[in-house]
Write a protein that holds these residues in place. Structure first.
Motif, PDB file in Angstrom:
ATOM      1  N   PHE A  69       0.854  -1.179   0.000  1.00 34.69           N
ATOM      2  CA  PHE A  69       0.000   0.000   0.000  1.00 34.69           C
ATOM      3  C   PHE A  69       0.895   1.235   0.000  1.00 34.69           C
ATOM      4  CE2 PHE A  69      -3.019   3.112   1.570  1.00 34.69           C
ATOM      5  CZ  PHE A  69      -4.132   2.789   0.806  1.00 34.69           C
ATOM      6  N   PHE A  70       0.870   1.949  -1.147  1.00 33.98           N
ATOM      7  CA  PHE A  70       1.787   3.085  -1.343  1.00 33.98           C
ATOM      8  C   PHE A  70       1.178   4.364  -0.766  1.00 33.98           C
ATOM      9  CE2 PHE A  70       2.586  -0.098  -4.580  1.00 33.98           C
ATOM     10  CZ  PHE A  70       3.946  -0.297  -4.420  1.00 33.98           C
ATOM     11  N   ILE A  71       1.997   5.063  -0.010  1.00 35.06           N
ATOM     12  CA  ILE A  71       1.500   6.277   0.652  1.00 35.06           C
ATOM     13  C   ILE A  71       2.477   7.439   0.413  1.00 35.06           C
ATOM     14  CG2 ILE A  71       0.234   5.052   2.471  1.00 35.06           C
ATOM     15  CD1 ILE A  71       2.629   5.531   4.309  1.00 35.06           C
ATOM     16  N   LYS A  72       1.978   8.627   0.730  1.00 37.40           N
ATOM     17  CA  LYS A  72       2.854   9.803   0.598  1.00 37.40           C
ATOM     18  C   LYS A  72       3.821   9.818   1.773  1.00 37.40           C
ATOM     19  CE  LYS A  72      -0.590  12.709  -1.628  1.00 37.40           C
ATOM     20  NZ  LYS A  72      -2.013  12.668  -1.450  1.00 37.40           N
ATOM     21  N   PRO A  73       5.060  10.259   1.557  1.00 42.97           N
ATOM     22  CA  PRO A  73       5.958  10.440   2.707  1.00 42.97           C
ATOM     23  C   PRO A  73       5.365  11.502   3.631  1.00 42.97           C
ATOM     24  CG  PRO A  73       7.136  10.722   0.616  1.00 42.97           C
ATOM     25  CD  PRO A  73       5.688  10.616   0.285  1.00 42.97           C
ATOM     26  N   ASP A  74       5.693  11.426   4.903  1.00 47.15           N
ATOM     27  CA  ASP A  74       5.135  12.379   5.873  1.00 47.15           C
ATOM     28  C   ASP A  74       5.411  13.834   5.472  1.00 47.15           C
ATOM     29  OD1 ASP A  74       4.226  10.232   7.233  1.00 47.15           O
ATOM     30  OD2 ASP A  74       5.213  10.704   9.130  1.00 47.15           O
ATOM     31  N   GLU A  75       6.583  14.093   4.899  1.00 46.60           N
ATOM     32  CA  GLU A  75       6.929  15.482   4.524  1.00 46.60           C
ATOM     33  C   GLU A  75       5.958  16.001   3.462  1.00 46.60           C
ATOM     34  OE1 GLU A  75       9.167  12.977   4.330  1.00 46.60           O
ATOM     35  OE2 GLU A  75      10.319  13.365   6.141  1.00 46.60           O
TER      36      GLU A  75
END
Ligand code: ATP
Length: 656
Positions: A334-340
């Motif tokens: 499950f691909f997510i955005k980096p926190d930054e």
């Protein structure tokens, strides 16, 4: 209801699985093959149901996950990039005596007396050499020489005597004798002696001969026909893991053993053609990330799911199917955005602790890796609960920071209480952007994504904020690159490029990976379902039967359909009509053989949750009951009547 004791329980489960056709040993007619298992008729249905439920839950019932079905053999570059070629290994020891192989971390500590053997020399060889040596002497000289030799042999000094003899020959005036002696001295040094150390651990009180016997066998295998030990020393030891748990002989030092099965692609068996059977399904997902992204019209956050075979040449396959060499996995990346990136767009990242991920808010846009990770742990536990594994049978194990892979931020193992111990069913890891980054570096193909929202948001950030986010992203990228061996200056350059990408809306997605084993889940479901019922009849005779209490969703057979009697054509005809009505929708088992009680018992053992019986009332013996059937429940044996017309709608919600 009796609860069989744990070790006995496992034996009963294994025997039931064979008897009822859940699981067979692979290649059984040839004695089996360790670590490989086949699924029989009931097992195949069970497995299919589990995979289908996983697939439906993870892909079809969601908007944000797409499926993939990749090949088992892929470019070996994939396994170089993933680290499997270099590091996918278990430390393994071999027993110098019985030659069995053990995983170093699975050796049980033992105590006793160790007998150290510091090499051995071959008495038979010495004697043969002496015979040769004396061959060109007169009969009398030979007789005397042998006598002296045998005398001294008793004193256990044969090698020395021989050497003495040979050394006198080295001083001979005849060149052939000198050469032969030199030659034999060389043989004496190289062939007759084995200087290898060998040790045997014996429990206190066991006779020394037992150790000598093992040492003799060891040195014989080294070519010493009749070994005489050069020196022996004994030592008391406590809780050592350096000796074989089976025979007590010394183990080799642990060596890494790569778990991937190797093969060759094409007709030439050369290093250039080496390929591997995949040890996990996940890597294909990373390798196809861009293709899926482009064709599925998904946007991060989104997932790619795959179910398929994986192969690991496990050093010690054990606990039935739990640790197999060929098995199936169900994996989601499950691909997510980096926190930054989340912070740049939303201003903040929702802390994981704030979320009740069981009832997630519709808006997940401010979720960082921690929230998504927590969410997937809950989702996966809910899945297990939905197929009959209650929370009480499961445990969450949060890996400690020192146990985590260097790229992982968190990893939770979901454990099931098997009869042989509480062990891993599934791992859910937050793997940062490691996998996509590795494939980008090894393939030279960009694995980043473009996010218009990020680009637009970045331009509006106060400088202080964008500098802070830039620096954090840069630091993470640099840390990863340096860890992967990129030289510091180059790593700083590359990390700068990566961080500069943020302003253009570009980043490499991070990933949360719930990775489950089908076979371990099947075993958990079987162990969980197993129960025994003991009934005593009027004459005091008791009988124990097995009831496999599978959740109806996974049960191999959903419904047993039975005419009360098989010799009444009207009953049979009606029962076949009911079977044909249900068959397009579920797995139905039609059974007309034997007493109805026996037929119920057979279905209980197969784990069939419902049985439908067609009797004379169905045919209208009591007019008010015409076209109704008896439904019998597996778990409590209760029965109720239901109209045939309602049957399908009654059953469907229970089995889906
Ligand atoms: P273990 O520590 O038990 O060897 P792992 O942590 O190496 O497992 P992963 O690489 O995380 O396992 O694989 C994900 C899942 O695949 C595991 O949770 C398990 O369900 C399944 N799996 C892994 N190895 C095997 C095996 N040899 N036999 C059956 N299933 C396996």
């Amino acid at each position: 209801m009796a609860e069989p004791k744990e070790n006995v329980l496992m034996e009963k489960i294994v025997s039931l699985c064979k008897r009822r056709g859940f699981i067979f040993q692979s290649s059984e007619i040839y004695g089996g093959i360790n670590g490989f298992w086949d699924y029989g008729p009931l097992g195949a249905e069970l497995k299919r149901n589990v995979k289908e439920l996983w697939w439906n839950t993870m892909t079809r019932q969601r908007d944000d996950v797409a499926g993939l079905e990749a090949t088992i053999i892929m470019s070996p570059q994939i396994w170089k990039a993933s680290g499997h070629v270099d590091t996918f290994s278990d430390p393994m020891c071999d027993c110098k005596g019985c030659k069995k192989r053990f995983r170093a971390d699975q050796i049980e500590p033992s105590s006793g007396v160790v007998f150290h053997f510091y090499g051995a020399e071959d008495r038979s060889m010495n004697k043969a050499l002496l015979d040769q040596l004396l061959a060109d002497k007169s009969e009398e000289e030979q007789r005397k020489g042998k006598e002296r030799y045998l005398e001294l042999l008793k004193e256990e000094r044969d090698a020395d005597i021989l050497k003495e003899e040979l050394e006198t020959h080295l001083r001979s005036g005849i060149p052939e004798v000198r050469d032969a002696a030199a030659d034999k001295l060389r043989q004496l040094d190289s062939l007759e002696r084995c200087t290898e150390h060998f040790a045997v651990l014996l429990p206190h009180g066991k006779p020394r001969e037992s150790a000598e016997k093992k040492a003799s066998v060891f040195f014989q295998q080294k070519g010493i026909k009749v070994p005489r030990f050069s020196a022996v020393r004994t030592e008391n030891v406590e809780n050592t893991v350096s000796y074989c748990n089976d025979c007590g002989c010394e183990l080799t030092a642990p060596r890494p053993f790569n778990l991937m099965f190797k093969t060759y692609v094409g007709p030439v068996e050369s290093e250039d053609n080496v390929a591997y059977l995949r040890p996990e399904t996940a890597q294909a997902i990373f390798a196809q990330f861009k293709n899926v992204l482009e064709t599925s019209r998904q946007r991060v956050p989104f997932g790619i799911a795959q179910v398929g075979k994986a192969f690991r040449n496990e050093v010690t396959p054990r606990n039935y199917t739990f640790r197999s060499r060929e098995f199936e996995q169900m994996e989601l990346e499950f691909f997510i955005k980096p926190d930054e990136v989340v912070e740049a767009i939303k201003g903040r990242v929702t802390p994981g602790a704030e979320l009740d991920t069981r009832h997630p808010a519709l808006d997940t846009s401010s979720w960082g890796w921690e929230a998504w990770h927590k969410y997937w742990v809950e989702q996966r536990i809910a899945f297990y609960e939905g197929i009959g594994l209650s929370r009480a049978t499961l445990e969450e194990y949060w890996q400690k920071p020192e146990e985590l892979a260097h790229y992982a931020r968190a990893c939770v193992d979901i454990l099931f209480k098997f009869p042989f111990g509480t062990q891993e069913l599934e791992g859910i890891a937050a793997r940062s952007d490691f996998d996509l980054s590795q494939h980008a570096r090894f393939s030279g193909k960009p694995m980043g994504v473009f996010d218009e929202e990020l680009r637009a948001a970045w331009g509006k950030l106060p400088k202080e904020k964008s500098d802070d986010l830039w620096r954090r992203y840069y630091e993470n990228r640099k840390k990863y690159l340096v860890k992967m061996g990129v030289e510091a200056e180059q790593a700083a350059k590359d990390a700068t490029n990566d961080a500069n990408g943020l302003a253009k809306g570009q980043y490499i997605p991070h990933v949360i990976e719930p990775s489950a084993g089908v076979d371990r889940l099947i075993l958990a479901l079987i162990c969980n379902a197993y129960s025994e019922v003991t009934e005593t009849d009027d004459k005091g005779k008791s009988e124990t039967t097995v009831v496999m209490k599978f959740h109806p969703r996974v049960a191999p057979i959903k419904v047993g359909v039975m005419p009360l009697l098989k010799n009444k054509p009207e009953l049979v005809k009606k029962a076949q009509e009911v079977r044909d009505l249900l068959r397009p929708w579920m797995n139905v088992f039609y059974d007309d053989a034997g007493s109805i009680g026996r037929r119920y018992a057979r279905q209980d053992e197969a784990g069939t949750p419902f049985c439908v019986t067609i009797d004379f009332d169905t045919l209208g013996e009591k007019p008010e009951l015409k076209d109704t059937v008896t439904i019998r429940y597996r778990d409590d044996g209760k029965q109720e009547r239901l109209a045939i017309g309602e049957l399908l709608n009654w059953l469907l919600p229970k089995i889906r």
